[in-house]
Design an enzyme around this catalytic site. Structure first.
Site, short mmCIF file in Angstrom:
data_model
loop_
_atom_site.label_atom_id
_atom_site.label_comp_id
_atom_site.label_asym_id
_atom_site.label_seq_id
_atom_site.Cartn_x
_atom_site.Cartn_y
_atom_site.Cartn_z
N LYS A 215 7.08 -8.32 -9.17
CA LYS A 215 7.55 -6.99 -8.88
C LYS A 215 9.37 -6.95 -9.08
O LYS A 215 9.53 -5.83 -9.55
CB LYS A 215 7.22 -6.90 -7.37
N CYS A 269 13.14 1.78 -5.29
CA CYS A 269 12.90 0.35 -5.70
C CYS A 269 14.11 -0.08 -6.80
O CYS A 269 14.59 -1.04 -6.50
CB CYS A 269 11.54 0.46 -6.56
N1 LIG Z 1 7.41 4.41 -2.98
C1 LIG Z 1 7.01 3.74 -4.05
O1 LIG Z 1 6.98 4.27 -5.28
C2 LIG Z 1 7.03 2.28 -4.01
C3 LIG Z 1 6.67 1.65 -5.13
C4 LIG Z 1 6.16 0.22 -5.22
C5 LIG Z 1 6.84 -0.45 -4.14
N2 LIG Z 1 7.21 0.15 -2.96
C6 LIG Z 1 7.55 -0.59 -1.70
O2 LIG Z 1 6.68 -0.45 -0.83
C7 LIG Z 1 7.20 -0.41 0.60
C8 LIG Z 1 6.98 0.60 1.22
O3 LIG Z 1 7.41 1.92 0.33
P1 LIG Z 1 7.08 3.33 0.94
O4 LIG Z 1 7.81 3.97 -0.30
O5 LIG Z 1 5.90 3.47 1.03
O6 LIG Z 1 8.12 3.85 2.06
P2 LIG Z 1 8.01 5.00 3.08
O7 LIG Z 1 9.38 4.82 3.55
O8 LIG Z 1 7.61 6.35 2.28
O9 LIG Z 1 6.88 4.53 4.16
C9 LIG Z 1 7.00 3.59 5.06
C10 LIG Z 1 6.50 3.96 6.43
O10 LIG Z 1 6.35 2.86 7.32
C11 LIG Z 1 6.44 3.37 8.59
N3 LIG Z 1 6.93 2.04 9.12
C12 LIG Z 1 8.02 1.34 9.51
N4 LIG Z 1 7.90 0.44 10.34
C13 LIG Z 1 6.71 0.35 10.71
C14 LIG Z 1 5.89 -0.59 11.49
N5 LIG Z 1 6.36 -1.67 12.04
N6 LIG Z 1 4.65 -0.48 11.58
C15 LIG Z 1 3.93 0.59 11.07
N7 LIG Z 1 4.65 1.43 10.29
C16 LIG Z 1 5.87 1.28 9.92
C17 LIG Z 1 7.61 4.16 8.33
O11 LIG Z 1 7.72 4.93 9.69
C18 LIG Z 1 7.17 5.19 7.18
O12 LIG Z 1 6.20 5.96 7.63
C19 LIG Z 1 8.67 -0.90 0.42
O13 LIG Z 1 8.83 -2.21 0.44
C20 LIG Z 1 8.78 -0.24 -1.32
O14 LIG Z 1 9.88 -0.84 -1.72
C21 LIG Z 1 7.30 1.27 -2.87
#
Ligand SMILES: NC(=O)c1ccc[n+]([C@@H]2O[C@H](COP(=O)([O-])OP(=O)(O)OC[C@H]3O[C@@H](n4cnc5c(N)ncnc54)[C@H](O)[C@@H]3O)[C@@H](O)[C@H]2O)c1
Length: 439
Positions: A215, A269
């Site tokens: 990743k 990211c």
């Molecule tokens: N958005 C993308 O396109 C993408 C793509 C690949 C990887 N990622 C990775 O995936 C992960 C999540 O990204 P995202 O974009 O979905 O983030 P996001 O901020 O959209 O969502 C994360 C959610 O997690 C919740 N949260 C925080 N702590 C928590 C806990 N302890 N228990 C339960 N919920 C909790 C937050 O309130 C939030 O709603 C990150 O590591 C990101 O780098 C994201």
């Protein structure tokens, strides 16, 4: 391994589509989020993020009763962690004079701690959040083993990176190849069995640290490639060349694929993940570090461009189009456009931002316009920061009737300079000749 019920921690851009897709494929899914607004919104049958097609999948997942949402996890066959992994805003490491960002893994740790009381023998835990190399083994495993259960022996533990493209998440979640890294081969196999419920792309089993690196390597490669495109834009301006034309011609070569320059690199990211390598091995990551510096410096380059167009910025009114970190999404995280706005204001410019995907965004120090017309009112210049389709499709003749501005600065090659010139605008383009004037 068979699965009936899973818990997904984090219902954001990754967790919510994943939870709904598992639910529409027959699993009982408990979606967990610590943000009460997220829980209330979903319980009310609405969604809190913009992603094409997501609303209907969430509606059918909730409607079938397969998806429920809750502020805390409960017993399940598998737990998926999809919580944020940003970097700290105010903490840095330093190596050889290079200051680098540090990953904030506190969300991952508290998610793992929340699973602890519910972890049972035979369970599967998968970390999906993008994480520094060895986070699964060195960070998540010790937390989960506080349960008294041994990872790889009593429960399965995997890392599986999420590689979907915002705007196409639902499609890519199912169709993309998926890498599952287990801390043991049996863990990887269990992870494989879970994702096989809906993934149509190849599912490849490997070890957890390799999956973490996969990743980070993908996003780091993009960051470095964008950095070189940004340097090409700077060089093109120095040598009186149109970088967009030069890139188009270079890309006719069968083995060359230069990316596009722009106002910088943002999002959750690409602008974040390379730091995970720098943090964990600063002595090995000089190129990665410097690429980050180039991309982070790009908003300054945009400001210089605007100054070329307008002269000193004090009290100049600028209509900035777009705040999202990339076209046609509402995601403003780490957006370089925000940095551009702040820098313009620091120089005395008065900026009104029109972001059609999030007109009501609240960002400290940023004035959001309520409409395109409102942004254009009294503007001296129009600054195109994001290549949203709606912006690309704007008719310069129509825009000219809504504003007194006769200067445009295009940072993303979104507009046909000839057409805008014909409509009476003086056009400046990022990466285009010394003076930047195209007509
Ligand atoms: N958005 C993308 O396109 C993408 C793509 C690949 C990887 N990622 C990775 O995936 C992960 C999540 O990204 P995202 O974009 O979905 O983030 P996001 O901020 O959209 O969502 C994360 C959610 O997690 C919740 N949260 C925080 N702590 C928590 C806990 N302890 N228990 C339960 N919920 C909790 C937050 O309130 C939030 O709603 C990150 O590591 C990101 O780098 C994201």
């Amino acid at each position: 391994m068979n699965f009936h019920k899973i818990c997904i921690l984090g219902l954001g851009y990754i967790g919510l589509p994943t939870a709904s897709t598992f639910a529409t494929h027959g699993l009982k899914v408990v979606g967990v989020d610590i943000n009460p607004h997220v829980i209330e919104t979903l319980r009310g049958g609405n969604i809190h993020i913009h992603e094409p097609g997501l609303r209907s999948v969430v509606e059918s997942a909730l409607g079938s009763g397969n998806l429920t949402v809750s502020p805390q996890p409960e017993e399940a066959d598998a737990f998926l962690i999809a919580v944020p992994t940003p970097f700290y805003e105010d903490k840095y490491g330093e190596y050889d004079g290079r200051k680098y960002r540090l990953a904030d893994m506190s969300y991952v740790i508290s998610a793992a701690e929340a699973i602890l009381p519910h972890l049972r023998k035979g369970n599967l835990v998968i970390l999906e959040s993008t994480s520094p190399p060895r986070a699964t083994v060195d960070l998540v495993k010790p937390v989960l083993e506080r349960s008294g259960l041994k990872a790889g022996l009593d429960f399965y533990l995997c890392y599986s990176p999420e590689r979907v493209l915002p705007g196409q998440i639902l499609h890519e979640l199912i169709e993309n190849a998926r890498v599952i890294g287990g801390i043991t081969p049996e863990s990887a196999k269990a992870g494989h069995d879970l994702y096989a419920i809906f993934v149509k792309g190849r599912i490849i089993e490997t070890d957890a640290t390799t999956a973490e690196m996969v990743k980070l390597m993908e996003n780091t490669t993009r960051d470095v490639n964008i950095a070189v495109a940004n340097e090409f834009a700077r060089l093109a301006e120095k040598f009186g060349v149109d970088v967009w034309e030069a890139i188009r011609l270079a890309n006719l070569h069968p083995r060359i694929d230069i990316l596009s320059p722009g106002p910088g690199v943002g999002g959750h990211c690409i602008s974040v993940d390379p730091w995970f390598f720098v943090e964990t091995a600063p002595e090995l990551t000089s190129l990665i570090y410097h690429a980050r510096q180039v991309n982070d410096g790009q908003p300054h380059f945009v400001v210089e461009k605007v100054k070329q167009a307008l002269g000193p910025l004090k009290d100049k009114k600028i209509a900035a189009f777009g705040l999202a970190y990339k076209p046609d999404v509402d995601d403003l995280r780490e957006s370089p456009a925000t940095e551009v706005v702040h820098l313009l204001q620091k120089e005395g410019g008065r900026v009104n931002v029109w972001e059609p995907f999030k007109p009501d965004a609240r960002i400290k120090g940023v004035n959001m316009a309520t409409s395109l017309e409102a942004a254009l009112k009294e503007a001296d210049a129009i600054l195109l920061l994001v290549r949203h389709t709606d912006f690309v499709n704007l008719k310069p003749g129509q825009v000219a009737t809504k504003t007194q501005a006769r200067v445009v600065v295009d940072c993303v090659n979104g507009w046909d300079a000839g057409q805008w010139s014909e409509a009476g605008f003086k056009v400046y383009r990022l990466g285009v000749n010394k003076s930047g004037v195209t007509n």
